[in-house]
Write an enzyme that holds these catalytic residues in place. Structure first.
Site, short mmCIF file in Angstrom:
data_model
loop_
_atom_site.label_atom_id
_atom_site.label_comp_id
_atom_site.label_asym_id
_atom_site.label_seq_id
_atom_site.Cartn_x
_atom_site.Cartn_y
_atom_site.Cartn_z
N ASP A 67 -31.81 -29.28 107.60
CA ASP A 67 -30.64 -29.19 106.73
C ASP A 67 -29.39 -28.79 107.51
OD1 ASP A 67 -31.60 -26.63 107.20
OD2 ASP A 67 -32.08 -26.20 105.12
N ASN A 136 -36.19 -17.30 96.59
CA ASN A 136 -36.32 -18.03 95.32
C ASN A 136 -37.29 -19.22 95.43
OD1 ASN A 136 -34.91 -19.86 96.83
ND2 ASN A 136 -33.05 -19.83 95.60
N HIS A 138 -37.17 -21.64 97.70
CA HIS A 138 -36.62 -22.91 98.21
C HIS A 138 -37.23 -23.28 99.56
CE1 HIS A 138 -32.89 -21.04 100.47
NE2 HIS A 138 -33.97 -20.99 101.21
N GLU A 143 -33.05 -26.01 96.33
CA GLU A 143 -33.06 -24.84 95.46
C GLU A 143 -33.93 -25.11 94.22
OE1 GLU A 143 -32.02 -22.35 96.85
OE2 GLU A 143 -29.91 -22.31 97.37
P1 PGA Z 1 -35.13 -16.86 106.67
O1 PGA Z 1 -34.72 -18.07 105.74
O2 PGA Z 1 -36.15 -17.37 107.62
O3 PGA Z 1 -33.85 -16.47 107.37
O4 PGA Z 1 -35.66 -15.77 105.78
C1 PGA Z 1 -35.70 -18.81 105.10
C2 PGA Z 1 -35.09 -19.86 104.21
O5 PGA Z 1 -34.12 -19.58 103.50
O6 PGA Z 1 -35.61 -20.99 104.22
#
Ligand code: PGA
Length: 262
Positions: A67, A136, A138, A143
Site C-alpha cells: 500500500d 481494527n 485491517h 479498513e
Molecule cells: P504496525 O502496523 O505493524 O505498525 O502495528 C500494522 C498495520 O497497521 O497493518
C-alpha cells in the site's frame, strides 16, 4: 490457517524469515508482497542478515509493496516507498526493475491501480505475502467494511488508523487521509500469506480474525478462507485465543506430520 505462537517479537521475525528463506530456496525468482509498519521491520533485518551471510540472493526476486499513502512523493520520509527502500531494498541486491510500488500521486488513480494488478499477474502472482494487522483488523489499508473481494484501489483511512499512524508524523494533521492499497481479493490471490502480530494491543484483532466469524468488519478474518495462511504471533498478541493450547500442540507435532507426507 496455521497459528504459530512464539514467546516474543524476535521469535516472530525469526520464524517469518525462516519461512521466506525456505520459499526462496525452492524458487529463487520468488515474488514477494511486502508490508510496512513497525511489525515487519525485524523480519526485514533478519532477511538482510541472511543476504550478508550469502545464504540468500535477491538478483531474481520481485517485490510488490502492499500500500501507499495518497499525496506523498516517493521520497517523502513517511512514504511507504521510502520505508521499503530504507529498511529493506537498499540493503540487498534486488534489481530496481523488480521493485513495484504504488504511487502516492498517480496521474490517473484508476489506471494506476489496474496496471498494478496487471503487473502482479504478469509476474506470475505473489508467492509470499507479508501482512501486519491493524487494531481494527485491517490488512494493508483495507479498513473494516472493505469488500472481501476488493482489488487495488483508493481507500479512506479510519480515524483509528490515522491515530495509530500519527506516531510516524510530526503532527496528527500531517497524516494522509487517503491511501492506495492492494485489495483483499488481491492479497487472497497470493500463494502463501504470513500475517504477523506482536503485543497486547493486537490481541483483540487476532482473536476476532482467527476465532471469530469471517466478516468484512474484521478484514483479516478472511484469511480463514486461505489454504496457506500462517499467522505468527507472540504470547501477548495470542493471549485471548481460546484454542491457544491446540495451536501450540499442532506446531509441536508439525515435523511428525511432515514425516507422514514424505
Ligand atoms: P504496525 O502496523 O505493524 O505498525 O502495528 C500494522 C498495520 O497497521 O497493518
Amino acid at each position: 490457517m496455521e497459528v504459530i505462537i512464539t514467546s516474543n517479537y524476535d521469535e516472530i521475525c525469526e520464524e517469518a524469515a525462516r519461512i521466506i528463506h525456505r520459499a526462496w530456496k525452492r524458487k529463487n525468482n520468488l515474488v514477494l508482497g511486502l508490508a510496512t509498519g513497525k511489525t515487519p521491520l525485524g523480519v526485514y533485518k533478519k532477511i538482510i542478515e541472511l543476504y550478508h551471510k550469502r545464504e540468500m540472493d535477491f538478483s531474481q526476486v520481485v517485490a510488490f509493496t502492499l500500500d501507499e499513502y495518497m499525496g506523498l512523493e516517493e521520497d517523502h520520509p513517511q512514504s511507504f516507498s521510502n520505508y521499503m527502500k530504507k529498511n529493506f531494498y537498499q540493503h540487498i541486491n534486488i534489481k530496481k526493475e523488480n521493485i513495484f510500488q504504488l504511487e502516492g500521486k498517480p496521474a490517473n488513480i484508476e489506471t494506476h491501480c489496474m496496471e498494478y494488478e496487471e503487473k502482479i499477474k504478469n509476474s506470475g502472482g505473489i508467492d509470499v505475502q507479508i501482512l501486519g494487522i491493524g487494531r481494527n483488523g485491517h490488512i494493508g489499508f483495507n479498513e473494516p467494511s472493505s469488500s472481501l473481494a476488493s482489488r487495488t484501489r483508493v481507500k479512506t483511512l479510519s480515524q483509528e488508523t490515522i491515530e495509530d499512524n500519527a506516531r510516524f508524523f510530526n503532527n496528527r494533521k500531517d497524516v494522509p487521509r487517503f491511501c492506495l492499497t492492494m485489495g483483499i481479493g488481491t492479497v487472497m490471490d497470493a500463494k502463501m500469506i504470513i500475517l504477523l502480530a506482536s503485543g497486547k494491543n493486537k490481541s483483540e484483532a487476532i482473536l476476532k480474525s482467527i476465532e471469530g466469524p469471517v466478516t468484512a468488519s474484521v478484514p483479516a478474518s478472511v484469511l480463514q478462507l486461505h489454504p496457506q495462511a500462517k499467522i505468527i504471533v507472540d504470547e501477548e498478541a495470542s493471549s485471548l485465543l481460546a484454542r491457544k493450547d491446540y495451536y501450540k500442540w499442532v506446531y509441536q507435532n508439525k515435523e511428525k506430520v511432515e514425516d507422514f507426507s514424505g
